[in-house]
Design an enzyme around this catalytic site. Structure first.
Site, PDB file in Angstrom:
ATOM      1  N   ASP A  16       0.843  -1.186   0.000  1.00 28.83           N
ATOM      2  CA  ASP A  16       0.000   0.000   0.000  1.00 28.83           C
ATOM      3  C   ASP A  16       0.885   1.247   0.000  1.00 28.83           C
ATOM      4  O   ASP A  16       2.111   1.151  -0.116  1.00 28.83           O
ATOM      5  CB  ASP A  16      -0.980  -0.023   1.178  1.00 28.83           C
ATOM      6  CG  ASP A  16      -0.295  -0.026   2.541  1.00 28.83           C
ATOM      7  OD1 ASP A  16       0.918   0.291   2.625  1.00 28.83           O
ATOM      8  OD2 ASP A  16      -0.965  -0.340   3.535  1.00 28.83           O
ATOM      9  N   PHE A  17       0.283   2.397   0.174  1.00 28.76           N
ATOM     10  CA  PHE A  17       1.017   3.659   0.115  1.00 28.76           C
ATOM     11  C   PHE A  17       2.116   3.772   1.177  1.00 28.76           C
ATOM     12  O   PHE A  17       3.059   4.522   1.022  1.00 28.76           O
ATOM     13  CB  PHE A  17       0.052   4.845   0.235  1.00 28.76           C
ATOM     14  CG  PHE A  17      -0.564   4.968   1.607  1.00 28.76           C
ATOM     15  CD1 PHE A  17       0.018   5.780   2.570  1.00 28.76           C
ATOM     16  CD2 PHE A  17      -1.708   4.255   1.935  1.00 28.76           C
ATOM     17  CE1 PHE A  17      -0.541   5.874   3.832  1.00 28.76           C
ATOM     18  CE2 PHE A  17      -2.263   4.351   3.196  1.00 28.76           C
ATOM     19  CZ  PHE A  17      -1.691   5.169   4.152  1.00 28.76           C
TER      20      PHE A  17
END
Length: 132
Positions: A16-17
């Site tokens: 994810d980010f």
């Protein structure tokens, strides 16, 4: 029944980010581990489907103990905890080296591809209670 081990490499698409593996990706890794566990025992989903039988996850309890990151090489372990005529209880872990990152208890049920419950295939029951 011994513990089955399956290696998984973490790719950018799994993160994810924040750079950690996205929580839903662990579900894919557990699924791959269960599939390879069966495949190594000579049980193939396509053959079961041809017989009108499939597996469905009935329930799963997941504990996230640590995070995996891009390029990590993980190991998914799968072991049978118990079985009945239509249910298979599995314990699975995802580890980086000797560190447990994620643990799951999984109940898998046999279903007819046309709908409704099915008896667990004999080959799967044999994983728990081998014939003498």
């Amino acid at each position: 029944m011994s513990v089955h081990r399956f290696p998984v490499r973490i790719y950018y698409e799994d993160t994810d980010f924040s750079g950690n593996v996205y929580h839903a990706a662990y579900l894919k890794f557990f699924e791959r581990g269960r599939t390879e566990f069966l495949r190594d025992a000579g049980i193939h989903h396509s053959e079961l489907a041809a017989q009108g039988v499939a597996f469905a996850v009935r329930s799963m309890d997941i504990q996230f103990d640590g995070a995996a990151h891009i390029d990590d090489l993980l190991t998914v372990t799968t072991a049978v905890a118990s079985a009945t005529g239509a249910r298979l209880m599995l314990t699975q872990t995802i580890m980086r080296a000797d560190t447990v990152l994620t643990r799951a208890s999984v109940m898998v049920v046999a279903i007819k591809t046309t709908g409704g419950p099915a008896r667990m295939p004999a080959a799967v029951r044999a994983l728990v209670t081998p014939e003498s």
